[in-house]
Design a protein around this motif. Sequence first.
Motif, mmCIF file in Angstrom:
data_model
loop_
_atom_site.group_PDB
_atom_site.id
_atom_site.type_symbol
_atom_site.label_atom_id
_atom_site.label_comp_id
_atom_site.label_asym_id
_atom_site.label_seq_id
_atom_site.Cartn_x
_atom_site.Cartn_y
_atom_site.Cartn_z
ATOM 1 N N LYS A 286 -1.151 -53.267 30.463
ATOM 2 C CA LYS A 286 -1.052 -51.900 29.969
ATOM 3 C C LYS A 286 0.400 -51.438 29.958
ATOM 4 C CE LYS A 286 -4.452 -49.092 31.096
ATOM 5 N NZ LYS A 286 -5.239 -48.203 31.974
ATOM 6 N N ALA B 18 2.232 -52.955 27.093
ATOM 7 C CA ALA B 18 1.838 -52.365 25.804
ATOM 8 C C ALA B 18 2.528 -51.018 25.617
ATOM 9 C CB ALA B 18 0.326 -52.213 25.753
ATOM 10 N N MET B 19 2.555 -50.214 26.685
ATOM 11 C CA MET B 19 3.189 -48.896 26.599
ATOM 12 C C MET B 19 4.684 -49.042 26.372
ATOM 13 S SD MET B 19 1.019 -46.620 26.785
ATOM 14 C CE MET B 19 -0.280 -47.600 26.139
ATOM 15 N N ARG C 156 5.377 -49.997 22.870
ATOM 16 C CA ARG C 156 5.110 -48.952 21.884
ATOM 17 C C ARG C 156 6.123 -47.819 21.944
ATOM 18 N NH1 ARG C 156 -1.297 -48.020 22.291
ATOM 19 N NH2 ARG C 156 -1.634 -50.232 22.282
ATOM 20 N N TYR C 157 6.549 -47.472 23.144
ATOM 21 C CA TYR C 157 7.330 -46.244 23.257
ATOM 22 C C TYR C 157 8.785 -46.437 23.666
ATOM 23 C CZ TYR C 157 2.901 -43.822 22.928
ATOM 24 O OH TYR C 157 1.698 -43.344 22.499
ATOM 25 N N TYR D 175 -6.050 -47.990 24.914
ATOM 26 C CA TYR D 175 -4.791 -48.470 24.327
ATOM 27 C C TYR D 175 -4.950 -49.810 23.625
ATOM 28 C CZ TYR D 175 -4.081 -52.024 27.889
ATOM 29 O OH TYR D 175 -4.208 -53.139 28.662
ATOM 30 N N PRO E 194 -2.958 -43.476 29.596
ATOM 31 C CA PRO E 194 -2.171 -44.204 30.596
ATOM 32 C C PRO E 194 -1.140 -43.334 31.334
ATOM 33 C CG PRO E 194 -2.341 -45.491 28.604
ATOM 34 C CD PRO E 194 -2.981 -44.183 28.305
ATOM 35 N N PHE E 195 -0.536 -42.389 30.638
ATOM 36 C CA PHE E 195 0.459 -41.543 31.305
ATOM 37 C C PHE E 195 -0.201 -40.586 32.295
ATOM 38 C CE2 PHE E 195 2.722 -42.783 27.413
ATOM 39 C CZ PHE E 195 3.838 -43.354 27.996
ATOM 40 N N LYS F 147 3.340 -37.407 30.322
ATOM 41 C CA LYS F 147 4.337 -36.822 29.416
ATOM 42 C C LYS F 147 3.778 -36.663 28.004
ATOM 43 C CE LYS F 147 6.500 -40.905 27.669
ATOM 44 N NZ LYS F 147 7.586 -41.317 26.808
ATOM 45 N N GLN F 148 2.861 -37.531 27.610
ATOM 46 C CA GLN F 148 2.239 -37.393 26.304
ATOM 47 C C GLN F 148 0.950 -38.202 26.293
ATOM 48 O OE1 GLN F 148 5.667 -39.372 24.314
ATOM 49 N NE2 GLN F 148 4.131 -40.381 23.106
ATOM 50 N N ALA F 149 0.080 -37.888 25.332
ATOM 51 C CA ALA F 149 -1.141 -38.672 25.196
ATOM 52 C C ALA F 149 -0.906 -39.722 24.131
ATOM 53 C CB ALA F 149 -2.303 -37.772 24.809
ATOM 54 N N ILE F 150 -1.571 -40.870 24.291
ATOM 55 C CA ILE F 150 -1.292 -41.947 23.334
ATOM 56 C C ILE F 150 -2.088 -41.782 22.038
ATOM 57 C CG2 ILE F 150 -0.584 -43.598 25.089
ATOM 58 C CD1 ILE F 150 -3.348 -44.944 24.670
ATOM 59 N N ASP G 175 0.236 -38.214 20.533
ATOM 60 C CA ASP G 175 1.663 -38.323 20.851
ATOM 61 C C ASP G 175 2.405 -36.994 20.758
ATOM 62 O OD1 ASP G 175 1.745 -40.999 21.490
ATOM 63 O OD2 ASP G 175 1.992 -41.641 19.425
#
Lengths: 85, 255
Positions: free
Chosen positions: A73, A76-77, A80-81, B16, B40-41, B124-127, B130
Amino acid sequence: MANNELRYAVKQLYKNLIFLGREYPKGADYFRERCHRAFMKNKELTDPEQINELIGRGEYIIKELEALYMLRKYRAMKKRYYDTQ
Amino acid sequence: MASLRVLVGCKRVIDYAVKVRVRPDKLGVVTDGVKHSMNPFDEIAIEEAVRLKEKKIAKEIVAVSCGPAKCQETLRTALAMGADRAIHVEIAEKEYEGIGPLQVSKMLAKLAKDEDANLFIVGKQAIDDDCNQTGQMLASYLDWPQATFASEVVVEDGDLKVTREVDGGLETVKVKMPCVITADLRLNEPRYATLPNIMKAKKKPMLKKKPADLGVDMTPHVEVLKVDDPPTREAGVKVESAEELVSKLKDVGCI
């Protein structure tokens, strides 16, 4: 009666593994099949010491799977970011 | 001191690992029969709250989610990770489509006041959308200080020293509580909600509320005009010789 306790512990371990297997990258079925096979291979065991050792191994696999999912995970994050180019 | 009450926001989003598909009407994405999980955040936010509790800094952790009935699964995960209780603001599926960070932050702000919270941690944000707005809006509705994109949180003489991830480096700020923190990716490594813990979490209390109880206007302010797939990468061409390659590169102006 110690055997009953062990039987319960083994069942719990199996349940926990199957629960974790639902997220396995290669699919829950793939995981369940292999997990089942591993348990069946040792079904004849009666020596508590040996059983405990195998339970310990199962718990180690749980830890490994948790780490695998966390890392997957995270990666992946990150991809992506955060990887900008 | 163990006196803080920490509220944590968690959103239910499409998992995700799922490949997201655009709905045929082009006004959203397919959500039916698709695996969902906690943003995840927000997991990172919960983990931070749980760690504060383990350090005996926080007294109680309340997980909060706004959304359709299925959000309760997400809240169960939060409880399994270590939250003490949960509040679910139930919003009808139809209505949920129209709302955004604005309405959610208003609801969270009201809950923070009602629950007498000292600290609000959100991802901080939702995936899925965003947006990266909920935490900031929440701080302004509450008129609390905010520390966004946190990568480290330390308690220092009753204040929080937060390391923030900013462009090209890290920034350290000191904020007075009550405050809002939004969690960045590197804040911590969230623990896994194991089966035994999920079972135990079923006994933890979950309070249900309606947006009307919180007095929040749910009128949508943003209209989705169109949702499109990202452009697909165009296929390349094979060249026979170096000369052809050079001439092709000249054509597109690379050399």
